[in-house]
Design a protein around this motif. Structure first.
Motif, PDB file in Angstrom:
ATOM      1  N   GLY A   1       0.790  -1.223   0.000  1.00 42.49           N
ATOM      2  CA  GLY A   1       0.000   0.000   0.000  1.00 42.49           C
ATOM      3  C   GLY A   1       0.820   1.270   0.000  1.00 42.49           C
ATOM      4  N   VAL A   2       2.043   1.214   0.514  1.00 43.50           N
ATOM      5  CA  VAL A   2       2.846   2.429   0.610  1.00 43.50           C
ATOM      6  C   VAL A   2       4.080   2.347  -0.282  1.00 43.50           C
ATOM      7  CG1 VAL A   2       4.114   3.961   2.155  1.00 43.50           C
ATOM      8  CG2 VAL A   2       2.072   2.794   2.980  1.00 43.50           C
ATOM      9  N   THR A   3       4.912   1.339  -0.057  1.00 49.28           N
ATOM     10  CA  THR A   3       6.195   1.286  -0.766  1.00 49.28           C
ATOM     11  C   THR A   3       6.003   1.132  -2.277  1.00 49.28           C
ATOM     12  OG1 THR A   3       7.057   0.172   1.175  1.00 49.28           O
ATOM     13  CG2 THR A   3       8.461   0.217  -0.753  1.00 49.28           C
ATOM     14  N   LEU A   4       5.252   0.115  -2.683  1.00 50.71           N
ATOM     15  CA  LEU A   4       5.127  -0.152  -4.111  1.00 50.71           C
ATOM     16  C   LEU A   4       4.530   1.015  -4.894  1.00 50.71           C
ATOM     17  CD1 LEU A   4       4.263  -3.961  -4.355  1.00 50.71           C
ATOM     18  CD2 LEU A   4       6.449  -2.797  -4.623  1.00 50.71           C
ATOM     19  N   PRO A   5       3.452   1.662  -4.395  1.00 49.51           N
ATOM     20  CA  PRO A   5       2.959   2.826  -5.142  1.00 49.51           C
ATOM     21  C   PRO A   5       4.017   3.931  -5.264  1.00 49.51           C
ATOM     22  CG  PRO A   5       1.315   2.111  -3.575  1.00 49.51           C
ATOM     23  CD  PRO A   5       2.554   1.321  -3.286  1.00 49.51           C
ATOM     24  N   ILE A   6       4.794   4.133  -4.206  1.00 49.68           N
ATOM     25  CA  ILE A   6       5.777   5.215  -4.267  1.00 49.68           C
ATOM     26  C   ILE A   6       6.861   4.916  -5.300  1.00 49.68           C
ATOM     27  CG2 ILE A   6       7.565   6.451  -2.978  1.00 49.68           C
ATOM     28  CD1 ILE A   6       5.852   6.182  -0.510  1.00 49.68           C
ATOM     29  N   VAL A   7       7.269   3.660  -5.397  1.00 51.75           N
ATOM     30  CA  VAL A   7       8.335   3.332  -6.356  1.00 51.75           C
ATOM     31  C   VAL A   7       7.766   2.876  -7.700  1.00 51.75           C
ATOM     32  CG1 VAL A   7       9.997   2.760  -4.549  1.00 51.75           C
ATOM     33  CG2 VAL A   7       8.582   0.956  -5.534  1.00 51.75           C
ATOM     34  N   SER A   8       6.477   3.122  -7.933  1.00 55.79           N
ATOM     35  CA  SER A   8       5.854   2.581  -9.150  1.00 55.79           C
ATOM     36  C   SER A   8       6.505   3.132 -10.419  1.00 55.79           C
ATOM     37  CB  SER A   8       4.360   2.876  -9.162  1.00 55.79           C
ATOM     38  OG  SER A   8       4.138   4.258  -9.182  1.00 55.79           O
ATOM     39  N   ARG A   9       6.905   4.414 -10.395  1.00 55.48           N
ATOM     40  CA  ARG A   9       7.481   4.989 -11.602  1.00 55.48           C
ATOM     41  C   ARG A   9       8.796   4.290 -11.971  1.00 55.48           C
ATOM     42  NH1 ARG A   9       9.930  10.813 -12.575  1.00 55.48           N
ATOM     43  NH2 ARG A   9      11.161   9.998 -10.877  1.00 55.48           N
ATOM     44  N   THR A  10       9.664   4.155 -10.986  1.00 57.61           N
ATOM     45  CA  THR A  10      10.925   3.454 -11.234  1.00 57.61           C
ATOM     46  C   THR A  10      10.662   2.011 -11.651  1.00 57.61           C
ATOM     47  OG1 THR A  10      11.900   4.817  -9.527  1.00 57.61           O
ATOM     48  CG2 THR A  10      13.189   2.949 -10.260  1.00 57.61           C
ATOM     49  N   THR A  11       9.641   1.398 -11.036  1.00 60.82           N
ATOM     50  CA  THR A  11       9.304   0.022 -11.396  1.00 60.82           C
ATOM     51  C   THR A  11       8.949  -0.076 -12.878  1.00 60.82           C
ATOM     52  OG1 THR A  11       8.496  -0.370  -9.177  1.00 60.82           O
ATOM     53  CG2 THR A  11       7.770  -1.903 -10.871  1.00 60.82           C
ATOM     54  N   TYR A  12       8.056   0.815 -13.335  1.00 59.44           N
ATOM     55  CA  TYR A  12       7.690   0.801 -14.760  1.00 59.44           C
ATOM     56  C   TYR A  12       8.925   0.987 -15.638  1.00 59.44           C
ATOM     57  CZ  TYR A  12       2.650   1.044 -13.907  1.00 59.44           C
ATOM     58  OH  TYR A  12       1.366   0.763 -13.536  1.00 59.44           O
ATOM     59  N   ILE A  13       9.766   1.961 -15.277  1.00 61.88           N
ATOM     60  CA  ILE A  13      10.955   2.239 -16.095  1.00 61.88           C
ATOM     61  C   ILE A  13      11.862   1.020 -16.141  1.00 61.88           C
ATOM     62  CG2 ILE A  13      13.057   3.628 -16.223  1.00 61.88           C
ATOM     63  CD1 ILE A  13      11.279   5.870 -14.865  1.00 61.88           C
ATOM     64  N   SER A  14      12.046   0.385 -14.972  1.00 58.96           N
ATOM     65  CA  SER A  14      12.938  -0.772 -14.955  1.00 58.96           C
ATOM     66  C   SER A  14      12.349  -1.914 -15.777  1.00 58.96           C
ATOM     67  CB  SER A  14      13.199  -1.220 -13.509  1.00 58.96           C
ATOM     68  OG  SER A  14      12.038  -1.770 -12.952  1.00 58.96           O
ATOM     69  N   TRP A  15      11.029  -2.053 -15.783  1.00 59.41           N
ATOM     70  CA  TRP A  15      10.401  -3.092 -16.604  1.00 59.41           C
ATOM     71  C   TRP A  15      10.623  -2.802 -18.089  1.00 59.41           C
ATOM     72  CZ3 TRP A  15       4.955  -3.784 -13.884  1.00 59.41           C
ATOM     73  CH2 TRP A  15       5.164  -4.430 -12.649  1.00 59.41           C
ATOM     74  N   VAL A  16      10.437  -1.524 -18.474  1.00 63.73           N
ATOM     75  CA  VAL A  16      10.639  -1.170 -19.888  1.00 63.73           C
ATOM     76  C   VAL A  16      12.064  -1.491 -20.308  1.00 63.73           C
ATOM     77  CG1 VAL A  16      10.680   0.712 -21.569  1.00 63.73           C
ATOM     78  CG2 VAL A  16       8.945   0.694 -19.790  1.00 63.73           C
ATOM     79  N   LEU A  17      13.026  -1.013 -19.520  1.00 67.19           N
ATOM     80  CA  LEU A  17      14.426  -1.228 -19.881  1.00 67.19           C
ATOM     81  C   LEU A  17      14.761  -2.720 -19.926  1.00 67.19           C
ATOM     82  CD1 LEU A  17      16.199   1.621 -17.875  1.00 67.19           C
ATOM     83  CD2 LEU A  17      15.844   1.493 -20.332  1.00 67.19           C
ATOM     84  N   MET A  18      14.262  -3.473 -18.937  1.00 71.76           N
ATOM     85  CA  MET A  18      14.599  -4.892 -18.895  1.00 71.76           C
ATOM     86  C   MET A  18      13.930  -5.657 -20.040  1.00 71.76           C
ATOM     87  SD  MET A  18      16.551  -7.027 -17.560  1.00 71.76           S
ATOM     88  CE  MET A  18      17.206  -6.128 -16.157  1.00 71.76           C
ATOM     89  N   THR A  19      12.713  -5.228 -20.427  1.00 71.48           N
ATOM     90  CA  THR A  19      12.074  -5.838 -21.600  1.00 71.48           C
ATOM     91  C   THR A  19      12.971  -5.661 -22.821  1.00 71.48           C
ATOM     92  OG1 THR A  19       9.911  -5.318 -20.686  1.00 71.48           O
ATOM     93  CG2 THR A  19       9.994  -5.849 -23.026  1.00 71.48           C
ATOM     94  N   ILE A  20      13.467  -4.437 -23.015  1.00 73.20           N
ATOM     95  CA  ILE A  20      14.362  -4.169 -24.144  1.00 73.20           C
ATOM     96  C   ILE A  20      15.615  -5.033 -24.035  1.00 73.20           C
ATOM     97  CG2 ILE A  20      15.786  -2.397 -25.234  1.00 73.20           C
ATOM     98  CD1 ILE A  20      13.682  -0.342 -24.233  1.00 73.20           C
ATOM     99  N   PHE A  21      16.204  -5.089 -22.832  1.00 76.20           N
ATOM    100  CA  PHE A  21      17.431  -5.875 -22.648  1.00 76.20           C
ATOM    101  C   PHE A  21      17.182  -7.354 -22.965  1.00 76.20           C
ATOM    102  CE2 PHE A  21      18.981  -2.765 -19.125  1.00 76.20           C
ATOM    103  CZ  PHE A  21      19.290  -1.838 -20.094  1.00 76.20           C
ATOM    104  N   CYS A  22      16.036  -7.890 -22.512  1.00 76.31           N
ATOM    105  CA  CYS A  22      15.769  -9.318 -22.695  1.00 76.31           C
ATOM    106  C   CYS A  22      15.516  -9.656 -24.166  1.00 76.31           C
ATOM    107  CB  CYS A  22      14.560  -9.760 -21.870  1.00 76.31           C
ATOM    108  SG  CYS A  22      14.906  -9.961 -20.126  1.00 76.31           S
TER     109      CYS A  22
END
Lengths: 325, 290
Positions: free
Chosen positions: A237-258
């Motif tokens: 409820g607190v941590t994940l929403p706060i880091v959601s932007r970085t999470t999305y970015i890391s998913w995008v970058l890792m998708t490209i890397f994979c």
């Protein structure tokens, strides 16, 4: 501490202000009134070399590849010499069983690679945020899989699992699991390649998520605790929403890397056994440099690029939305 | 409980550190144990490389710990040449990438308009292009210019593939430098170029090092481009050299792992010394912030 402050801080942390968000001092459409606005020539000179390199080394080859994908050429023929075949390469590629298999494996490899490395990286980031003796040393030691060149780690993994006489199969047979032929069995080879990719990638996720977590205001947790939230609730409820932007970015970058990852797969299995671990990029490599057919190879690469650009542009907009929120 | 007693010295030793979360103090040695075991498991393959490289090979008379593998591979193989080639290519990549990316990152950091947004989108799209797509056309083009089988050609490809992330990293770092410093300098008559050189760059050592490390790792670790573009034995870089050596001497793990140690030592040393400067955190912000 008033409720208003906590909410404000949460809002601030969510927007990432003070970490990487937009700062108040940034020049925005102030026109010619600032030296920065008047120094257009200097700024153009600043940007032009990079733009030239990007166009010559990235945009131009893609244009070139598009031409090759509608021709029947080899890696040593120029586009002016190769016969034009229209969309035949695309049709042949898309209708082949090999392509379908490679596409499905790429999908599985990417999904497992992205989420597997994110979950493990995030877990380490959360663990390393707590007080642990020699915390800083672990932070560096856990980066090793990402720092060590993939050729070296592939050699090490080969030693560990490649043949039935390797240490891991031998150790497994001691506890009753016999004949574990990790790189000889198609399904096992796929699993090993995916685990290898997760092993290489989790430190990247750990670094990304650590720096996002560092920006979380700890008063937020006090507030959550006062409201009676459990640790799990505080996380989701607190941590994940706060880091959601970085999470999305890391998913995008890792998708490209994979999707674009060639060496991780090629060095461990060469795409085998019986093409089980042939991803799209390995298939494109084999078509171009083993079968000497640039037409199908570039067609595969162009198809990959189109899908990847669409996916990452959609996600890029998603990130911007999270950013504005 | 032994761990509660042991927790005390750690607490006393670091009184200046902000306690992140209240429950933190208790159980720190338990968490230490967990993470130590996990770190050990995660690094097993790397420890195996180190261990095997210091064990006697199949044709050796010695047993136990030895450094003879290193002496042998340096004497009998081209590892010195590969190492020199890799260092040359990586250093050229790093220098050009930083020199070109720093001013571009400054523009990305300080300006907000349509042109810059478009530029940012180009960077993002370029980052998602597969290297294999570019490899074949670049190979043909480089053949025309005599850049195939040359270290310079390989370095050029690396510069192209590191450029977009390098620009992001520089922009992210410049974002953290207040523009008011430059504004003060402009009041005193400094030009934009002057303030960039004397104020922004001078305060950006961590950002520059971060970008340099990223570019170095990319150039040092690449396998595909080196495999395709380099052919002569005296032009090979370490990744292709090691892979060729591995295929020819698959049974001689001691020598193979000695070459592997030579290859992983530079990036590990760089991280050991400079890790506090390296941060990927900024990439996210500079990617989404404009």
């Amino acid at each position: 501490m008033s409720i208003g402050t906590v909410a404000e801080r949460l809002q601030q942390a969510r927007r990432g202000v003070g970490v990487s968000g937009r700062r108040p001092g940034t020049v925005r459409s102030r026109g010619d009134r600032t030296p920065l606005g008047r120094a257009r020539g200097t700024l153009a000179l600043f940007a032009i070399p990079s733009l030239l390199l990007l166009v010559l080394l990235n945009v131009f080859p893609v244009g070139y590849a598009i031409i090759q994908s509608v021709q029947d050429g080899t890696p040593s023929t120029l586009p002016t010499e190769a016969p034009f075949v229209g969309f035949a390469n695309y049709v042949n590629v898309v209708t082949s069983a090999q392509f379908l298999h490679a596409a499905l494996f790429t999908l599985a490899f990417t999904i497992c690679g992205v989420f597997g490395s994110w979950i493990i990286g995030m877990a380490f980031a959360l663990l390393l945020r707590t007080r642990i003796p020699a915390n800083a040393a672990f932070k560096v030691l856990l980066l090793l899989p990402w720092i060590v060149p993939v050729v070296v780690s592939a050699t090490a993994w080969n030693w560990l699992v490649a043949t039935p006489q390797s240490p891991l199969p031998v150790a497994l047979s001691a506890i009753g699991v016999t004949n574990a032929n990790f790189l000889g069995d198609p399904v096992l080879a796929q699993i090993v390649v995916i685990i290898f990719k997760v092993w290489i990638s989790f430190p990247f996720m750990m670094m990304m998520m650590s720096s996002a977590l560092a920006s979380v205001d700890l008063n937020v947790y006090e507030a959550a605790k006062i409201d009676g939230a459990t640790q799990w609730q505080a996380l989701t409820g607190v941590t994940l929403p706060i880091v959601s932007r970085t999470t999305y970015i890391s998913w995008v970058l890792m998708t490209i890397f994979c999707v674009n990852d060639f060496p991780t797969i090629f060095l461990l299995t060469q795409g085998g056994p019986v093409n089980a671990t042939t991803s799209l990029i390995v298939l494109a490599y084999q078509a171009a440099f083993q079968d000497q057919q640039t037409g199908p190879a570039t067609a595969i690469a162009i198809l990959m690029t189109v899908v990847l650009v669409i996916v990452s542009t959609v996600l890029y907009r998603q990130i911007k939305k999270v950013n504005i929120e | 409980m032994s761990h509660t007693a042991a927790a005390e010295p750690g607490t006393v030793a670091t009184p200046w550190r902000r306690a992140p979360i209240a429950r933190d103090k208790k159980g720190q040695w338990w968490r230490f144990g967990v993470i130590a075991v996990l770190t050990l498991i995660v690094n097993t393959p790397i420890l195996a490389v180190l261990y095997l490289s210091t064990q006697a090979g199949p044709n050796s008379t010695t047993t136990g710990f030895t450094l003879e593998n290193f002496a042998r591979v340096f004497a009998e193989t081209d590892v010195t040449i590969w190492l020199g080639n890799s260092l040359t290519v990586a250093l050229v990549t790093v220098v050009v990438a930083v020199v070109v990316a720093a001013p571009a990152g400054y523009v990305l950091s300080r300006l907000r308009n349509r042109l810059v947004s478009g530029y940012s989108l180009i960077l993002f799209v370029v980052q998602s292009l597969p290297v294999v797509t570019a490899a074949i056309p670049l190979f043909l083009t480089f053949t025309v210019f005599g850049l195939v089988d040359s270290l310079g050609g390989v370095a050029i490809v690396y510069i192209g593939s590191t450029m977009s992330v390098a620009i992001w990293m520089m922009a992210a770092y410049f974002d953290s430098i207040p523009i008011s410093l430059e504004e003060a300098a402009w009041m005193d008559g400094a030009t934009v170029f002057g303030s960039f050189r004397r104020i922004v760059l001078r305060n950006s050592l961590p950002g520059i090092l971060s970008t340099a490390i990223f570019s170095f790792l990319l150039a040092w670790n690449d396998y595909l481009i080196a495999l395709l573009f380099l052919q002569s034995p005296d032009k090979l870089t370490l990744p292709v050299g090691l892979q060729t050596f591995f295929q020819q001497n698959a049974a001689d793990w001691a020598s193979v792992m000695a070459v592997a140690v030579v290859m992983m030592a530079p990036p590990i040393l760089i991280f050991a010394v400079l890790n506090r400067y390296f941060s990927l955190g900024g990439i996210g912000g500079s990617l989404a912030g404009r």
